[in-house]
Scaffold this motif. Structure first.
Motif, short mmCIF file in Angstrom:
data_model
loop_
_atom_site.label_atom_id
_atom_site.label_comp_id
_atom_site.label_asym_id
_atom_site.label_seq_id
_atom_site.Cartn_x
_atom_site.Cartn_y
_atom_site.Cartn_z
N ILE A 170 0.86 -1.18 0.00
CA ILE A 170 0.00 0.00 0.00
C ILE A 170 0.90 1.24 0.00
O ILE A 170 1.75 1.40 0.89
CB ILE A 170 -0.93 0.01 1.23
N LYS A 171 0.71 2.09 -0.98
CA LYS A 171 1.57 3.26 -1.13
C LYS A 171 1.57 4.11 0.14
O LYS A 171 0.51 4.38 0.71
CB LYS A 171 1.10 4.09 -2.32
N LYS A 172 2.75 4.52 0.58
CA LYS A 172 2.98 5.37 1.75
C LYS A 172 2.63 4.70 3.08
O LYS A 172 2.71 5.34 4.13
CB LYS A 172 2.23 6.69 1.62
N ILE A 173 2.21 3.45 3.04
CA ILE A 173 1.90 2.74 4.28
C ILE A 173 2.79 1.53 4.47
O ILE A 173 3.35 1.31 5.54
CB ILE A 173 0.40 2.32 4.30
N GLY A 174 2.99 0.73 3.44
CA GLY A 174 3.83 -0.45 3.56
C GLY A 174 3.09 -1.70 3.13
O GLY A 174 2.10 -1.65 2.40
N ARG A 175 3.56 -2.83 3.61
CA ARG A 175 3.01 -4.12 3.21
C ARG A 175 2.72 -4.95 4.45
O ARG A 175 3.54 -4.98 5.38
CB ARG A 175 4.02 -4.86 2.32
N PHE A 176 1.58 -5.64 4.46
CA PHE A 176 1.19 -6.45 5.60
C PHE A 176 1.28 -7.93 5.26
O PHE A 176 1.02 -8.33 4.12
CB PHE A 176 -0.23 -6.09 6.05
N GLN A 177 1.64 -8.70 6.25
CA GLN A 177 1.75 -10.16 6.10
C GLN A 177 1.12 -10.84 7.32
O GLN A 177 1.78 -11.06 8.33
CB GLN A 177 3.22 -10.58 5.96
N PRO A 178 -0.18 -11.15 7.28
CA PRO A 178 -0.77 -11.91 8.38
C PRO A 178 -0.21 -13.33 8.40
O PRO A 178 0.11 -13.90 7.35
CB PRO A 178 -2.27 -11.89 8.06
N TYR A 179 -0.10 -13.90 9.59
CA TYR A 179 0.45 -15.25 9.72
C TYR A 179 -0.21 -15.97 10.90
O TYR A 179 -0.86 -15.34 11.77
CB TYR A 179 1.97 -15.21 9.94
N ALA A 180 -0.03 -17.27 10.93
CA ALA A 180 -0.50 -18.09 12.05
C ALA A 180 0.44 -19.28 12.19
O ALA A 180 1.04 -19.73 11.21
CB ALA A 180 -1.93 -18.57 11.83
#
Length: 469
Positions: free
Chosen positions: A388-398
Motif C-alpha cells: 500500500i503506497k505510503k503505508i507499507g506491506r502487511f503479512q498476516p500469519y499463524a
C-alpha cells in the motif's frame, strides 16, 4: 471485555504514533548493508550488520507470579529482545571470518549485569557476549568448506539455525534450540564443521559438524526435587553435571527444488516475502552421548542418558501473481533427552518470582513447557498482501506448536496469530503477535511426581519494532 478493549486501543496508539517516524527511514533499498572495501577488486571487504528488536507487550502472568516480591497478575513491560552486531570479513573468496556479538532478553527486571539490583541482576547494563566467532576455508569450489569456532551449525532442522532477522512469526518457537543456555551458548557450540552444495545446480545443501558442548558444573546436579520424584515412583532426568562432556555430532541436509538459497552464513531465512521462489525438504540429527542423567524410580541409582534429536521439515516461499506471496513451513521433531525430561521457558520473562502456594507447573511470568523428551509438530504460514503506497506491506500469519511430552499427560498446544508490517522489507518492520499460552498444574499440588494436566490459558500481546542495517 473492558481490559481487552484497553489493550487494543493502546496497541493502536503505539502503532499509529510511530508510523510517521518509521516511514522516514527510507525505502527497501538497503542492499547488503554497510560494506567496507579493503582493496580495489571488491574481493576483500568487511560487511557490518547492526540490528535491534524492541518488544512492548502485555502479559497475563502464570498464577502466583511476582516482580521483586510483589504479586502481579498482569503487566505491561518493555525490553530488548535482541541488540547485535555481525561482522562478515572476506580476506579473499576462499577465506572468511565471522564475528557476531550483542545482548538478548534485557527487560526492566532481568538481563542486566551481575550485582545490579536487590536480586543480584536487573535490566541495567546488560553485558555484550559472543554469539558466533569462527573461521572458514574453501577446500573445493562450493562443494566443500571447512570451518571451526563458536558456531551455529547445530542441527537438526531449518529452525535450529534460523535467522533472527527475518522470522515469519514474532520469534523462534524455541523448541528447536533444545540445549539453549544449557550445553550451548545461546544456541551455539564450539565445533568443527563442513558445508557445501552438491549435485547439479547445487540442489543438495549440507552442513555437518563435530561439536564440543559446554560443561555443566556440579552445582547444577540432580536436585532434591528430582530425588523426591524418583523416590515416589517416577524417574526424573536433568543435565549431567561434572566432568568433560563427550563430543556431539550433528547434521542437516536439504534438497532445493527451485531457487538455490545462499549458504555463505549459517542463518536460515524465515520468509523471503516472495522475493525468491523456494521449495525445500530437509532432515537432520543431533546426538550427544551421556548428556543427561536420570534418578531412577524407587531406587537411589542414577543412570546416564544420551541425547538424540531427529527432524524432518519442508519450507515453501513463493510469489503469487505480482502482488501476493505465500510462505509456509512445517516440521516434525523427535527428541530423546532422558526419561521424563521437561523444561519450561519464558522469553524475556516479565516476572522473576512465584508464590509457592499458588505456583503451577509452568512457574513464573510467561514460562511454558517448551523443551523435553517427546515429539513436536510445528507448522506456520503467512500471506504477504499487496503493498500500500505510503503505508507499507502487511503479512498476516499463524502458527501452531503441538507437542507430546513424556512428562505431561496432555498435549502442549501453543497457537500464535499476528501480522508483520513491512515498512522497508525486514530492514524496518513491526510485528504484532497474540498468543494464548497454556498453563499446566500438578494433579496433586505439592506432589511434584504427580501427573500434569492443562488447567488454563493466559494471554500475551507483543509488539515488536525491528530495524536492521
Amino acid at each position: 471485555m473492558k481490559k481487552n478493549l484497553q489493550l487494543l486501543l493502546l496497541s493502536g496508539c503505539l502503532l499509529s504514533g510511530i508510523l510517521h517516524n518509521v516511514k522516514a527511514q527510507g525505502t527497501d533499498g538497503y542492499g547488503a548493508g554497510i560494506k567496507v572495501a579493503l582493496d580495489t577488486t571488491g574481493k576483500k571487504y568487511i560487511r557490518i550488520l547492526n540490528w535491534h528488536q524492541v518488544w512492548v507487550r502485555h502479559n497475563e502472568n502464570n498464577p502466583g507470579s511476582t516482580v521483586n516480591g510483589t504479586p502481579e497478575e498482569s503487566q505491561w513491560d518493555m525490553g530488548l529482545r535482541r541488540s547485535r552486531f555481525l561482522l562478515h570479513t572476506q580476506i579473499n573468496p576462499n577465506f572468511m571470518l565471522v564475528t557476531h556479538f550483542g545482548i538478548n532478553n534485557a527487560n526492566q527486571i532481568s538481563g542486566g549485569a551481575n550485582g545490579q539490583g536487590a536480586s543480584g541482576a536487573d535490566g541495567k547494563k546488560p553485558q555484550l557476549f559472543m554469539h558466533d566467532a569462527y573461521v572458514e576455508h574453501r577446500v573445493y569450489k562450493d562443494m566443500l568448506w571447512l570451518g571451526a569456532g563458536l558456531q551455529y551449525n547445530i542441527g537438526p532442522s531449518r529452525l535450529s539455525s534460523a535467522s533472527t532477522l527475518n522470522f515469519l512469526g514474532l520469534d523462534s518457537p524455541i523448541f528447536s534450540w533444545q540445549n539453549i543456555e544449557a550445553t550451548d551458548q545461546f544456541a551455539r557450540q564450539y565445533g568443527i564443521f563442513a558445508k557445501g552444495q552438491l549435485l547439479k545446480d547445487k540442489r543438495l545443501d549440507y552442513r555437518v559438524s563435530l561439536n564440543f558442548p559446554f560443561a555443566i558444573a556440579k552445582g547444577a546436579a540432580l536436585s532434591a526435587l528430582d530425588t523426591v520424584a524418583a523416590n515416589n515412583g517416577r524417574t526424573s532426568t536433568s543435565y549431567h553435571a561434572g566432568g568433560q562432556p563427550h563430543v556431539a555430532y550433528t547434521g542437516y541436509f536439504k534438497y532445493q527444488f527451485w531457487d538455490i538459497e545462499s549458504n555463505v552464513l549459517p542463518f536460515q531465512v524465515g520468509t523471503y516475502i516472495g522475493t525468491k521462489k523456494v521449495f525445500n525438504i530437509g532432515a537432520g540429527f543431533y546426538q550427544h552421548k551421556d548428556a543427561m542423567w536420570s534418578a531412577m524410580a524407587n531406587t537411589a541409582d542414577t543412570v546416564m542418558a544420551s541425547q538424540l534429536f531427529l527432524s524432518a521439515d519442508a519450507f515453501l516461499d513463493v510469489p503469487i501473481g505480482k502482488k501476493y506471496a505465500l510462505t509456509a513451513y512445517t516440521s516434525y521433531t523427535y527428541a530423546d533427552m532422558g526419561e521424563n525430561y521437561i523444561r519450561n521457558i519464558g522469553l524475556m520473562n516479565p516476572a522473576n518470582g512465584v508464590i509457592s502456594a499458588q505456583a503451577t507447573f509452568n512457574g513464573s511470568g510467561n514460562a511454558v513447557p517448551t523443551i523435553g523428551t517427546g515429539s513436536v509438530f510445528f507448522a506456520q504460514a503467512g500471506l504477504a498482501l499487496p503493498k500500500i503506497k505510503k503505508i507499507g506491506r502487511f503479512q498476516p500469519y499463524a502458527s501452531l506448536l503441538m507437542a507430546n511430552y513424556e512428562r505431561i499427560a496432555d498435549k502442549v498446544l501453543i497457537p500464535d496469530v499476528g501480522f508483520n508490517w513491512f515498512l522497508a522489507g525486514h530492514s524496518a518492520k513491526i510485528t504484532v503477535n497474540y498468543r494464548p499460552r497454556p498453563v499446566f498444574t500438578y494433579d496433586t499440588p505439592g506432589q511434584k511426581w504427580s501427573d500434569i494436566h492443562m488447567t488454563d490459558r493466559k494471554n500475551e500481546l507483543t509488539i515488536q519494532f525491528q530495524v536492521y542495517l
